[in-house]
Design an enzyme around this catalytic site. Structure first.
Site, PDB file in Angstrom:
ATOM      1  N   ASP A 199     -12.927 -10.868  13.149  1.00 48.17           N
ATOM      2  CA  ASP A 199     -12.014 -11.170  14.260  1.00 48.17           C
ATOM      3  C   ASP A 199     -11.884  -9.927  15.128  1.00 48.17           C
ATOM      4  O   ASP A 199     -12.555  -8.917  14.880  1.00 48.17           O
ATOM      5  CB  ASP A 199     -10.644 -11.639  13.727  1.00 48.17           C
ATOM      6  CG  ASP A 199     -10.014 -12.665  14.656  1.00 48.17           C
ATOM      7  OD1 ASP A 199      -9.778 -12.319  15.834  1.00 48.17           O
ATOM      8  OD2 ASP A 199      -9.771 -13.809  14.234  1.00 48.17           O
ATOM      9  N   HIS A 273     -12.696 -13.726  19.903  1.00 51.72           N
ATOM     10  CA  HIS A 273     -12.259 -13.093  18.645  1.00 51.72           C
ATOM     11  C   HIS A 273     -13.359 -12.193  18.078  1.00 51.72           C
ATOM     12  O   HIS A 273     -13.603 -12.184  16.877  1.00 51.72           O
ATOM     13  CB  HIS A 273     -11.872 -14.170  17.620  1.00 51.72           C
ATOM     14  CG  HIS A 273     -10.561 -14.840  17.918  1.00 51.72           C
ATOM     15  ND1 HIS A 273      -9.339 -14.276  17.609  1.00 51.72           N
ATOM     16  CD2 HIS A 273     -10.284 -16.034  18.494  1.00 51.72           C
ATOM     17  CE1 HIS A 273      -8.357 -15.098  17.980  1.00 51.72           C
ATOM     18  NE2 HIS A 273      -8.905 -16.173  18.533  1.00 51.72           N
ATOM     19  N   ASP A 336     -12.802 -20.791  18.851  1.00 49.29           N
ATOM     20  CA  ASP A 336     -11.450 -20.982  19.390  1.00 49.29           C
ATOM     21  C   ASP A 336     -11.081 -19.838  20.340  1.00 49.29           C
ATOM     22  O   ASP A 336     -11.653 -18.759  20.287  1.00 49.29           O
ATOM     23  CB  ASP A 336     -10.418 -21.042  18.252  1.00 49.29           C
ATOM     24  CG  ASP A 336     -10.418 -19.765  17.423  1.00 49.29           C
ATOM     25  OD1 ASP A 336     -11.525 -19.258  17.143  1.00 49.29           O
ATOM     26  OD2 ASP A 336      -9.346 -19.276  17.061  1.00 49.29           O
ATOM     27  N   GLU A 337     -10.118 -20.124  21.169  1.00 52.70           N
ATOM     28  CA  GLU A 337      -9.433 -19.118  21.983  1.00 52.70           C
ATOM     29  C   GLU A 337     -10.392 -18.099  22.592  1.00 52.70           C
ATOM     30  O   GLU A 337     -10.269 -16.900  22.333  1.00 52.70           O
ATOM     31  CB  GLU A 337      -8.382 -18.406  21.126  1.00 52.70           C
ATOM     32  CG  GLU A 337      -7.303 -19.351  20.622  1.00 52.70           C
ATOM     33  CD  GLU A 337      -6.277 -18.661  19.741  1.00 52.70           C
ATOM     34  OE1 GLU A 337      -5.081 -18.931  19.931  1.00 52.70           O
ATOM     35  OE2 GLU A 337      -6.663 -17.871  18.846  1.00 52.70           O
ATOM     36  N   PHE A 430       0.147 -21.784   7.270  1.00 53.84           N
ATOM     37  CA  PHE A 430       1.010 -21.139   6.278  1.00 53.84           C
ATOM     38  C   PHE A 430       1.452 -19.738   6.714  1.00 53.84           C
ATOM     39  O   PHE A 430       2.126 -19.041   5.963  1.00 53.84           O
ATOM     40  CB  PHE A 430       0.306 -21.097   4.916  1.00 53.84           C
ATOM     41  CG  PHE A 430       0.179 -22.446   4.239  1.00 53.84           C
ATOM     42  CD1 PHE A 430       0.722 -23.599   4.797  1.00 53.84           C
ATOM     43  CD2 PHE A 430      -0.466 -22.565   3.015  1.00 53.84           C
ATOM     44  CE1 PHE A 430       0.618 -24.837   4.177  1.00 53.84           C
ATOM     45  CE2 PHE A 430      -0.577 -23.795   2.368  1.00 53.84           C
ATOM     46  CZ  PHE A 430      -0.041 -24.933   2.952  1.00 53.84           C
ATOM     47  N   TRP A 479      -3.260 -17.185   8.211  1.00 54.71           N
ATOM     48  CA  TRP A 479      -3.574 -16.070   9.125  1.00 54.71           C
ATOM     49  C   TRP A 479      -2.693 -14.897   8.732  1.00 54.71           C
ATOM     50  O   TRP A 479      -1.522 -15.090   8.378  1.00 54.71           O
ATOM     51  CB  TRP A 479      -3.312 -16.493  10.571  1.00 54.71           C
ATOM     52  CG  TRP A 479      -4.108 -17.696  10.990  1.00 54.71           C
ATOM     53  CD1 TRP A 479      -3.664 -18.974  11.078  1.00 54.71           C
ATOM     54  CD2 TRP A 479      -5.490 -17.729  11.339  1.00 54.71           C
ATOM     55  NE1 TRP A 479      -4.682 -19.812  11.480  1.00 54.71           N
ATOM     56  CE2 TRP A 479      -5.821 -19.065  11.647  1.00 54.71           C
ATOM     57  CE3 TRP A 479      -6.491 -16.756  11.439  1.00 54.71           C
ATOM     58  CZ2 TRP A 479      -7.090 -19.464  12.038  1.00 54.71           C
ATOM     59  CZ3 TRP A 479      -7.764 -17.144  11.829  1.00 54.71           C
ATOM     60  CH2 TRP A 479      -8.053 -18.484  12.127  1.00 54.71           C
TER      61      TRP A 479
HETATM   62  C1  ACM Z   1      -6.644 -20.686  15.424  1.00 52.98           C
HETATM   63  O1  ACM Z   1      -5.549 -20.741  14.864  1.00 52.98           O
HETATM   64  N1  ACM Z   1      -6.825 -19.885  16.472  1.00 52.98           N
HETATM   65  C2  ACM Z   1      -7.766 -21.480  14.989  1.00 52.98           C
END
Ligand code: ACM
Length: 619
Positions: A199, A273, A336-337, A430, A479
């Site tokens: 990331d 990321h 993502d993002e 979570f 995360w």
């Molecule tokens: C994410 O929570 N960005 C997949």
């Protein structure tokens, strides 16, 4: 509900919790099985119990015999095909069989417990899951270890994909912790570990061809203290933070997971990321002259991978090493993002959009994912991406992880793609807090209490029967921006992971939160407590924050962990172990125009504490 009914309900709740396992239709097993038919009598495991097996080298057999050894039982293990029936009485025996006659569903098992014998037959991983059930029963026995009630248990999972994710990029977790995580997953019949390895804030997997990924990308100079946004945005810890897994360590973890029928889904994030990779190799970005450093504060980096041929060559080489290590079907490529700012500024990207007749930068993202998918498919694997990979057109064979609600998952299933549901809005993030109380530790925010996770239904009703088949499973994500220690990871994981297990395994019709939380979970938490795990101690049942109106209350409380003590105050102070212990229902009278606060805390046998709860009683 009027007061009388409320009291009756509370009393019933208490009675059932006290008679754990006898009343529970699921014999304390989590996740609840498909069916349990109880009968009279019990089987007692003794050191003389013979273990009969028809596949001595099977992983489930090894797991069970190792487990017995660790528990201090030195049982004789015999090959059922070679056993000398004159020498051994098979009256006191446990048979583990893969070569059974009955028809079992995929990953299914049947466990038949009678007074003289236990017979477990399983199909593939099903034998392993049957062993997990058997081990849970040995622990749940009432009274003492090793006595299990006679019953026939028929069981198989609702979904083939039952996943638990861990972000090791924001904070690094060592191999020992990963193994502990896998142990927990195996016990609760979860079968896919999504390992978020890269990331903006760290690259954690050794890639031999590109050593700077871990040398430079594996280290950040410092880390933001507290929340990334709001509060004091300029506070950093001034401490370098690093960590990565060697390929040898990864191979060891893969082997450990395989022994537990857990597949590992490695995630290499792209095109967003990716700041850690860009800090190591700036040529991956659209502006290679710019100085880059591994992310130090939380959030999404605007610097992303540039879709050049050089980038694709490097990513292909990285993925090749990843695929040589990880044997599973799925390679997660993130997706993502991905902010499009850097691409919008880039002449190269503008040209590429035009050359490829793409609509815009979303199209470019799809072009990126599509090229990667082609390469991954050419190696015989399938990509998984977060639901943003839908945005400029979905890659032809991709499986979608729906995290921003269920919309992406629904759209992908309607397009005929496989889907894994993992929406934050469904209580599956979570890293969200476990209650609204300010006493919860620092988290990314949100509120995902146990009951919310438990209630999640992965198959959206809007899908047709055919489309519903594309929902292959469910996953929860951990995360770790705000999770710097193994202890806190366990606190955030447990007990929600048990609720997830039931969402993924148990038929929807068998789900019952009261039964789960009050009749089964308390015993499992006691076991974790004794084994030294951290977990969030639930507030005592009946003590949850609320405001009640009336002049008299009979308060009945149920400990959320077997053997835990509930202490309380009526003076407004936060209770602790020096305060009164709850032992019997409390009859409380409130004078007219007065307010009384009943505050409770639950303290487990090992000393772990719940948050303080507050029932406000007003007359
Ligand atoms: C994410 O929570 N960005 C997949």
């Amino acid at each position: 509900m009027n007061m009388k009914h409320k009291l009756l309900l509370l009393l019933l709740m208490m009675m059932s919790a006290g008679a754990f396992a006898q009343n529970d239709p699921y014999l304390g097993i989590i996740p609840a099985p498909v069916s349990v038919a109880k009968s009279k009598g019990e089987f007692k495991l003794t050191p003389e119990t013979i273990i009969l097996v028809d596949t001595p080298d099977n992983k489930a057999v090894r797991f069970f015999t190792n487990y017995l050894k660790k528990s201090g039982y030195v049982n004789t293990v015999l090959d059922v095909n070679q056993v000398d029936r004159k020498k051994y009485s098979l009256k006191n025996s446990i048979t583990l069989s893969l070569n059974f006659k009955s028809e079992l569903p995929a990953e299914g098992y049947q466990l038949t417990i009678s007074e003289n014998q236990v017979f477990l037959e399983g199909r593939g991983a099903g034998l392993f899951y049957g062993v997990q059930t058997l081990i849970q029963l040995l622990h749940a026995s009432n009274p003492g270890y090793g006595t299990i009630p006679c019953a026939v248990i028929k069981d198989h999972p609702r979904f083939p994909y039952r996943g638990m994710h861990l972000d090791v990029a924001r904070h690094f977790f060592d191999v020992d912790f990963i193994k502990k995580y896998l142990d927990l997953m195996a016990e609760y019949k979860l079968n896919n570990f999504h390992w978020h390895l890269t990331d903006d804030h760290g690259w954690r997997i050794e890639i031999k061809k590109y050593p700077k990924l871990t040398e430079i990308g594996g280290m950040r100079a410092q880390t933001k203290i507290g929340r990334a946004t709001g509060g004091d945005s300029d506070l950093y810890d001034n401490t370098p933070y690093s960590g990565f897994y060697t390929q040898e360590q990864i191979a060891e973890v893969i082997h450990y997971a395989e022994d537990r029928y857990i597949n590992i889904v490695p995630e290499i994030e792209m095109p967003g990321h990716s700041l850690a990779a860009i800090a190591a190799y700036p040529a991956l970005s659209c502006d290679p002259e710019k100085p880059y450093k591994v992310g130090e504060t939380w959030g999404v980096s605007k610097d992303v991978l540039c879709p050049t041929n050089e980038t694709f060559t490097m990513i292909d080489n990285i993925l090749l090493e990843v695929m040589e290590l990880f044997p599973g079907k799925y390679i997660h490529i993130g997706g993502d993002e991905c902010p499009k700012i850097a691409w919008k500024k880039s002449d190269f990207c503008r040209r590429l959009i035009s050359e490829q007749s793409l609509n815009d930068e979303n199209g470019l993202q799809s072009y990126f994912v599509g090229r990667i998918e082609k390469y991954v498919n050419s190696q015989g694997r399938t990509i998984i991406g977060w639901d943003e990979i839908l945005e400029g057109g979905l890659a032809p064979h991709a499986t979608v992880m729906s995290w921003r609600g269920e919309g992406g998952g629904i759209a992908a299933a309607q397009l005929g793609h496989d889907v894994i549901m993992t929406p934050g809005s469904g209580g599956l993030y979570f890293d969200h807090a476990q209650s609204k109380s300010p006493q919860e530790p620092l988290s990314i925010g949100g509120n995902a209490p146990l009951a919310k996770t438990y209630a999640y239904e992965p198959v959206p009703a809007v899908l047709s029967a055919e489309q519903q088949k594309h929902v292959i499973g469910v996953q929860a994500n951990l995360w770790t921006e705000y999770i710097a220690t193994p202890e806190k990871a366990e606190y955030m994981l447990l007990p929600r992971m048990m609720a997830l297990a039931e969402v993924g395994w148990t038929p929807a019709a068998n789900k019952d939160f009261r039964n789960f939380s009050q009749e089964r979970l308390a015993h499992h938490l006691a076991k974790l407590d004794a084994a030294g795990f951290d977990f969030r101690v639930p507030v005592a049942y009946g003590a949850e924050d609320t405001t009640l109106a009336g002049n008299q209350f009979n308060v009945v409380l149920v400990p959320p962990v077997t053997g835990a003590k509930i202490h309380y105050t009526l003076d407004g102070y936060a209770p602790g172990e020096t305060d009164l212990e709850y032992k019997a229902p409390l009859l409380l009278t409130i004078p007219e125009h007065k307010t009384l606060h009943l505050k409770t805390i639950t303290i487990t046998p090992s000393g772990k504490r719940s948050i303080v709860s507050d029932i406000k009683m007003e007359n």
